[in-house]
Motif scaffolding. Structure first.
Motif, short mmCIF file in Angstrom:
data_model
loop_
_atom_site.label_atom_id
_atom_site.label_comp_id
_atom_site.label_asym_id
_atom_site.label_seq_id
_atom_site.Cartn_x
_atom_site.Cartn_y
_atom_site.Cartn_z
N PHE A 61 14.93 22.31 51.10
CA PHE A 61 15.67 22.82 49.95
C PHE A 61 17.09 23.15 50.41
CE2 PHE A 61 16.52 24.72 45.95
CZ PHE A 61 17.27 25.87 46.20
N VAL A 81 18.95 31.99 55.97
CA VAL A 81 17.64 32.46 55.52
C VAL A 81 16.68 32.51 56.71
CG1 VAL A 81 15.63 31.92 54.09
CG2 VAL A 81 17.93 31.61 53.18
N PHE A 129 13.89 30.67 49.77
CA PHE A 129 15.27 30.93 49.35
C PHE A 129 15.30 31.99 48.25
CE2 PHE A 129 19.60 30.17 48.26
CZ PHE A 129 19.65 30.23 46.87
N ASP A 130 14.45 31.84 47.23
CA ASP A 130 14.41 32.81 46.13
C ASP A 130 14.02 34.19 46.63
OD1 ASP A 130 15.11 30.81 44.38
OD2 ASP A 130 13.04 30.35 43.79
N GLN A 131 13.20 34.24 47.68
CA GLN A 131 12.73 35.53 48.20
C GLN A 131 13.84 36.26 48.97
OE1 GLN A 131 9.97 35.39 51.49
NE2 GLN A 131 8.73 37.01 50.59
N LYS A 132 14.66 35.52 49.73
CA LYS A 132 15.63 36.15 50.63
C LYS A 132 17.01 36.34 50.01
CE LYS A 132 12.77 36.70 53.92
NZ LYS A 132 12.32 38.06 54.26
N HIS A 133 17.42 35.47 49.04
CA HIS A 133 18.72 35.58 48.39
C HIS A 133 19.86 35.69 49.42
CE1 HIS A 133 16.84 35.94 44.51
NE2 HIS A 133 16.10 36.94 44.94
N TYR A 150 20.99 24.70 49.86
CA TYR A 150 21.70 25.73 49.11
C TYR A 150 23.12 25.87 49.65
CZ TYR A 150 20.66 28.90 53.05
OH TYR A 150 20.56 29.48 54.27
N ARG A 186 11.96 26.36 48.67
CA ARG A 186 12.63 26.98 47.52
C ARG A 186 12.14 28.42 47.34
NH1 ARG A 186 15.27 25.72 42.68
NH2 ARG A 186 15.77 27.76 41.75
N PHE A 187 10.83 28.66 47.52
CA PHE A 187 10.28 30.01 47.40
C PHE A 187 10.91 30.95 48.43
CE2 PHE A 187 7.31 33.29 46.50
CZ PHE A 187 6.96 33.84 47.73
N SER A 242 8.66 23.01 47.80
CA SER A 242 8.44 24.20 46.95
C SER A 242 8.40 25.47 47.79
CB SER A 242 7.12 24.04 46.18
OG SER A 242 7.15 22.92 45.34
N SER A 270 23.45 35.71 51.29
CA SER A 270 24.74 36.20 50.85
C SER A 270 25.79 35.80 51.88
CB SER A 270 24.69 37.72 50.70
OG SER A 270 24.44 38.33 51.95
#
Length: 592
Positions: A158, A92, A80-84, A160, A77-78, A74, A86
């Motif tokens: 996690f 990350v 990853f969602d925070q850094k986005h 991606y 995943r947090f 978790s 590209s």
């Protein structure tokens, strides 16, 4: 007589009475037979209890792996969602704020790698390479190669995808003596984890410092567990020095891929030879009296801390999480008292978290109600205001009526302003975060408040020791928070005074301290100042400091208050330093 017998029966049902009666019964049995049978019985019970205890300890230890795996995944995943990530920056990277968060939760290692070749692209430790252990269990155990040593990590990951390239974020915790809290203090217990290698099952972790990594799993345990047994108990492990329970770790196909063992030193388990038989024989005739006295003494020693623990449980049940039990000595009851105190502390922390969640729920419900209130009140207010203005424009209206209608219009406007302020607090817009110096907001507030400061005789001084560091903020939201603090300081200094704003950098945070030399805040209301609608002002709404608290919470910061009556008040806004470069924003003529 019945009352006396009832009292004796009640006493016999207590721990103290049961201990004394048991001692008396044992003393009446012929000493030799009683001693042998009792010791053998106790030894068998203890042996069974030891086996049960070791089995439950192993199950608990394995449960820690599963729990840490889910929590770590978790966190990954947090991040990853925070850094986005590209295509320009697919890797990350954990910032200091995330590392502090993960370390607080017990996970201090972050590794980002490419799945195809396990190439490490980022890590907060100098990791040279790693290997999942064993390969059949994903996101569970990893062997990390550090300079000069190899450590085992338990955690979760996690995965991606960026432009068709698969990456994975691994978050975990070193598998060492700190993995289970307070494990160091239990020196008689040995917890081990074995995993399957081509050369057989080898140990990868032990709670004992003298156990060599790579030690082979005993053959009898391997054979028994491979045949499908749920556990294997060896009362003579390591040449009789340990009693050990082995639990299997199997994959989805039921294959044995690892073994968890829990061992207890044999010296901690009583045997028949520990009983002083010569003393029992010599005191056979006086055994009854001496046993009764000893039973009374022991029962009191045991019952006293147990009564204290019972009182503590009652207090905790009543909601007093500050209750603590005195823990003296190093025996099991003292250990239980220390664990009880730790439980009370954690329950107190959970109560604080629960209170914060309830506060947020109340604010959420407040926002829903605010929309309905605004709709139901503003419509009739608009009608009242329009009607009053139309009547006031009539010709030949008496001056007294014109004046009264003016009061009506002014009060309607004031109510509408209060509703607007209420809606702004209950349903704020989402913050638009940009990196900028804190001085930008402070200078804007100072320019706006300059006339009000001069009118009240308040001198404003601003000192910037932040070194030009940037913070991630929504300028308008933080401006409103700082403006509320300045206006509160002006109100606190009725006869004028000095308001100083000091910016400083402390580690990875920027501190903005607003200090006035007013009368201070009474201690009995300091805990209430951030509650919505709490105010000591005759005409205040009680939303100023609540808005400050909400803004800082949305900025991943916090606000602290230090005040003593007669010595002024200091409010300090604490915000994390931004890692991004500054963004130049064009301001309008109002300074925004």
């Amino acid at each position: 007589m019945k009352i006396r017998l009832r009292g004796i029966g009640r006493w016999m049902s207590t721990i103290q009475g049961k201990l004394i009666m048991a001692s008396l019964l044992v003393s009446l049995v012929p000493t030799a037979i009683a001693a042998e049978l009792t010791v053998r019985l106790v030894t068998g019970v203890v042996d069974h209890d030891v086996q049960t205890f070791l089995h439950e300890t192993s199950v608990y230890f394995l449960g820690n792996f599963k729990e840490s795996q889910g929590e770590a995944a978790s966190l990954a995943r947090f991040l990853f969602d925070q850094k986005h990530p590209s295509p320009d920056e697919p890797v990350v990277r954990a910032d200091p704020a995330f590392l502090r968060l993960s370390e607080t939760l017990g996970y201090g290692v972050v590794v980002v790698f490419q799945q195809s070749d396990r190439k490490i692209l980022y890590s907060n430790y100098p990791v040279k390479g790693f290997e999942p252990l064993p390969s059949e269990v994903a996101n569970s155990l990893y062997s990390l190669q550090l300079p000069g040593r190899t450590l085992v990590l338990t955690g979760g990951s996690f995965a991606y995808d960026v432009d068709g390239v698969k990456y994975e974020i691994l978050v975990g915790n070193w598998l060492d003596e700190n993995f289970i809290e307070n494990l160091k203090s239990v020196t008689s217990l040995d917890l081990r984890l074995y995993y399957r290698r081509p050369e057989g099952f080898r140990m990868i972790y032990s709670s004992r410092s003298d156990a060599a990594v790579g030690t082979a799993l005993p053959g009898d345990a391997v054979t028994t567990l491979r045949e499908g047994a749920d556990s294997y108990y060896d009362p003579q492990a390591e040449d009789g020095r340990f009693r050990v329970v082995y639990l299997p770790v199997r994959n989805s196909r039921g294959e044995l891929i690892g073994v968890m063992s829990s061992g207890l030193r044999a010296t901690e388990v009583p045997t028949i030879w520990d009983l002083p038989v010569n003393i029992l024989l010599s005191v056979f005739l006086t055994g009854t009296v001496l046993t009764a006295v000893a039973g009374l003494f022991v029962s009191r020693r045991l019952s006293r801390p147990l009564h204290a623990l019972a009182a503590g449980v009652t207090s905790i049940t009543a909601g007093n999480y500050n209750h603590r039990v005195v823990a003296t000595g190093n025996d099991e009851i003292a250990e239980l008292a220390r664990v009880f105190n730790h439980m009370g502390e954690r329950l107190g922390q959970l109560q604080a978290v629960e209170a914060e969640l309830r506060r947020r729920d109340r604010l959420s419900a407040l926002g829903e109600v605010a929309v309905g209130i605004a709709h139901e009140i503003r419509n009739p207010l608009g009608t009242i205001k329009t009607s009053a203005e139309l009547v006031r424009k009539r010709e030949n209206l008496p001056a007294a009526d014109v004046k009264l209608l003016g009061y009506v219009i002014d009060e309607v406007r004031r109510i509408d302003s209060l509703i607007e302020e209420f809606l702004s607090f209950a349903r704020p817009r989402a913050p638009i975060m940009r990196p900028m110096p804190m001085t930008t907001v402070i200078n804007r507030v100072g320019s706006f408040c300059e006339p009000e400061l001069a009118r009240h005789g308040v001198q404003l001084t601003v000192t910037d020791d932040s070194g030009g560091a940037l913070v991630e903020i929504d300028e308008d939201h933080l401006y409103q928070a700082c403006l509320n603090l300045v206006l509160n300081a002006i109100d606190a200094m009725e006869g004028g005074g000095i308001l100083s704003i000091h910016l400083s950098r402390v580690g990875d945070s920027i501190h903005a301290a607003f200090r006035d030399n007013g009368q201070g805040i009474p201690p009995d209301i300091q805990e209430k100042i951030y509650n919505p609608f709490f105010t000591t002002k005759p005409h205040g709404t009680g939303l100023g400091l609540a808005k400050v608290f909400s803004v800082m919470e949305n900025h991943r910061g916090r606000v602290e208050c230090h005040s003593r009556p007669g010595d002024g008040t200091t409010f300090t806004l604490i915000l994390p330093v931004s890692a991004r470069k500054t963004v130049h924003v064009a301001h309008d003529s109002s300074g925004r």
